[in-house]
Design an enzyme around this catalytic site. Structure first.
Site, mmCIF file in Angstrom:
data_model
loop_
_atom_site.group_PDB
_atom_site.id
_atom_site.type_symbol
_atom_site.label_atom_id
_atom_site.label_comp_id
_atom_site.label_asym_id
_atom_site.label_seq_id
_atom_site.Cartn_x
_atom_site.Cartn_y
_atom_site.Cartn_z
ATOM 1 N N ASN A 118 -45.580 12.543 6.554
ATOM 2 C CA ASN A 118 -44.161 12.416 6.879
ATOM 3 C C ASN A 118 -43.622 11.075 6.401
ATOM 4 O O ASN A 118 -44.321 10.064 6.417
ATOM 5 C CB ASN A 118 -43.931 12.595 8.381
ATOM 6 C CG ASN A 118 -43.930 11.284 9.139
ATOM 7 O OD1 ASN A 118 -42.925 10.583 9.191
ATOM 8 N ND2 ASN A 118 -45.078 10.941 9.734
ATOM 9 N N PHE A 122 -37.721 7.381 11.069
ATOM 10 C CA PHE A 122 -37.128 7.175 12.400
ATOM 11 C C PHE A 122 -35.754 7.836 12.512
ATOM 12 O O PHE A 122 -34.796 7.236 13.019
ATOM 13 C CB PHE A 122 -36.995 5.682 12.723
ATOM 14 C CG PHE A 122 -38.267 4.956 13.016
ATOM 15 C CD1 PHE A 122 -39.467 5.623 13.210
ATOM 16 C CD2 PHE A 122 -38.279 3.566 13.105
ATOM 17 C CE1 PHE A 122 -40.641 4.932 13.484
ATOM 18 C CE2 PHE A 122 -39.441 2.860 13.382
ATOM 19 C CZ PHE A 122 -40.624 3.546 13.562
ATOM 20 N N SER A 189 -45.223 2.178 12.016
ATOM 21 C CA SER A 189 -44.831 3.246 11.104
ATOM 22 C C SER A 189 -44.771 2.710 9.683
ATOM 23 O O SER A 189 -44.247 1.619 9.445
ATOM 24 C CB SER A 189 -43.465 3.814 11.486
ATOM 25 O OG SER A 189 -42.984 4.672 10.474
ATOM 26 N N ASN A 191 -42.923 3.945 7.402
ATOM 27 C CA ASN A 191 -41.712 4.473 6.778
ATOM 28 C C ASN A 191 -40.462 3.629 6.988
ATOM 29 O O ASN A 191 -39.380 4.009 6.546
ATOM 30 C CB ASN A 191 -41.465 5.899 7.279
ATOM 31 C CG ASN A 191 -42.607 6.828 6.928
ATOM 32 O OD1 ASN A 191 -43.118 6.803 5.818
ATOM 33 N ND2 ASN A 191 -43.047 7.632 7.890
ATOM 34 N N THR A 192 -40.585 2.502 7.680
ATOM 35 C CA THR A 192 -39.490 1.540 7.791
ATOM 36 C C THR A 192 -39.924 0.271 7.088
ATOM 37 O O THR A 192 -40.941 -0.327 7.463
ATOM 38 C CB THR A 192 -39.151 1.240 9.270
ATOM 39 O OG1 THR A 192 -38.684 2.437 9.891
ATOM 40 C CG2 THR A 192 -38.085 0.173 9.382
ATOM 41 N N LYS A 228 -48.069 0.129 19.711
ATOM 42 C CA LYS A 228 -48.734 1.119 18.865
ATOM 43 C C LYS A 228 -49.082 0.488 17.537
ATOM 44 O O LYS A 228 -48.216 -0.084 16.865
ATOM 45 C CB LYS A 228 -47.835 2.341 18.652
ATOM 46 C CG LYS A 228 -48.537 3.489 17.918
ATOM 47 C CD LYS A 228 -47.731 4.767 17.996
ATOM 48 C CE LYS A 228 -48.495 5.954 17.404
ATOM 49 N NZ LYS A 228 -47.750 7.238 17.563
ATOM 50 N N ASN A 257 -51.411 4.981 14.665
ATOM 51 C CA ASN A 257 -50.299 5.650 14.002
ATOM 52 C C ASN A 257 -50.816 6.349 12.742
ATOM 53 O O ASN A 257 -52.028 6.474 12.537
ATOM 54 C CB ASN A 257 -49.222 4.622 13.649
ATOM 55 C CG ASN A 257 -47.822 5.194 13.664
ATOM 56 O OD1 ASN A 257 -47.582 6.306 13.193
ATOM 57 N ND2 ASN A 257 -46.875 4.434 14.197
#
Length: 359
Positions: A118, A122, A189, A191-192, A228, A257
């Site tokens: 993915n 967010f 994450s 993805n940021t 996390k 994660n």
């Protein structure tokens, strides 16, 4: 289970993964709103079993198996997920500002690896909307029986620069901490942009100190705080985070994660390359997730609550995590592949493993 697997292999693998997710969550929510159907479902999927009860974070969990953040980003399906058998639900990741996330397509399956990639970014309704939803849900008290444990996972708004990250997390905390049974600071994450830089000790120290202070300022009862972390941290960095968490009095760590790694996959390399960047979850994470769990428990002893996530697929996996030192266990990708009967079946099998009784 076999019916769902046939449906998954024949139909869902040919459907856009995000669309399938949205439709599935919608169907679960709709079923949970039908009184007779919901009650029958709870009797079938959630039989009480004292062997599964867990005390952690000052809370009582009917089962140690929960659904990880990412599945219910906007706190719309809490009761539906509990009705299927999850012992707790972690919603989010929620950011201070609403944001659409990355361009679609942004969610992909790797069936040969029982994995998901993915790069959602967010996508969520924002802290104010989610806080209102959680408050309304508590006021309605739709789920009978013991209170449902709901964790809230918060992250940095993408448009907010790293230099302003602390104030952004504080804004989310101010709105969400009053409605959370526990709060998770997500700094892992992939993805940021630059989010994972916050896992370094000094930035993380400032962030966790500020979030703790803000949570205490807006709540009467102390809300447990966890962080996390990513599986891609070195062992040395994992231990540094554990030491910092103990030093600051953080309540626990969620490990791990998704990973940016792609090593050892069975899927066609051309297909993996076509999928592109993003966080990988599912069975390929199993070994690293276990390694990180062992490192954290050996380092922290009983001073931290550990929630283990990554590659959890069977009741044996959950049992192994608990024996290795996890207090609680979360899953996501197994639920996607195995379907709505998976949490209840896993609970039944886990109860048998813990009591030594035949299944």
């Amino acid at each position: 289970m076999r019916v769902y697997r046939r449906l998954f292999d024949a139909v869902l693998t040919r459907t856009d993964a995000e669309t399938a997710h949205r439709l599935g969550l919608g169907a679960m929510r709709a079923a949970a709103r039908v009184p007779g159907l919901a009650a029958a479902g709870r009797r079938r999927t959630c039989p009480p079993d004292a062997a599964l009860e867990v005390e952690a974070l000052g809370l009582r969990f009917p089962s140690p198996l929960g659904i990880a953040a990412g599945f219910d980003k906007n706190a719309k399906g809490v009761d539906a997920l509990v009705g299927l058998g999850f012992g707790f639900v972690e919603v989010g990741t929620v950011t201070a500002q609403p944001q659409p996330g990355s361009p679609r397509p942004r969610l992909f399956r790797l069936p040969a690896d029982r994995a998901v990639v993915n790069r959602m970014g967010f996508n969520n309704d924002g802290a104010e909307a989610v806080a209102q939803r959680l408050a309304q849900r508590l006021a309605q008290r739709r789920t009978p029986g013991q209170p449902v444990v709901v964790g809230v996972n918060i992250g940095r708004t993408k448009v907010v620069p790293t230099a302003a990250a602390v104030s952004d997390y504080e804004a989310s905390t101010r709105l969400l901490a009053p409605h959370a049974d526990y709060l998770v600071v997500n700094v892992s994450s992939p993805n940021t942009p630059a989010l994972r830089d916050l896992q370094a000790v000094e930035p993380l120290r400032a962030l966790l100190t500020a979030v703790r202070a803000q949570a205490d300022a807006v709540t009467e009862d102390r809300v447990p705080l966890l962080v996390k972390i990513a599986p891609d941290l070195s062992d040395t960095d994992v231990l540094a985070v554990a030491d910092l968490a103990v030093e600051l009095g953080v309540d626990g760590i969620v490990a791990v994660n998704t990973t940016i790694g792609r090593e050892g996959l069975r899927s066609d390399p051309a297909h993996v390359a076509a999928v592109g960047p993003g966080g990988l979850s599912g069975q390929p994470l199993r070994q690293r997730s276990l390694q990180v769990l062992r490192l954290l428990r050996e380092r922290a002893g009983d001073r931290l609550t550990l929630i283990s996530v990554g590659g959890v697929w069977t009741a044996e996996d959950v049992h192994e995590r608990l024996r290795t030192g996890a207090d609680l266990v979360q899953a996501y990708t197994a639920f996607v592949y195995e379907g709505p009967s998976w949490p209840a079946r896993t609970n039944r099998e886990l109860a048998a493993l813990r009591t030594g009784s035949p299944r």
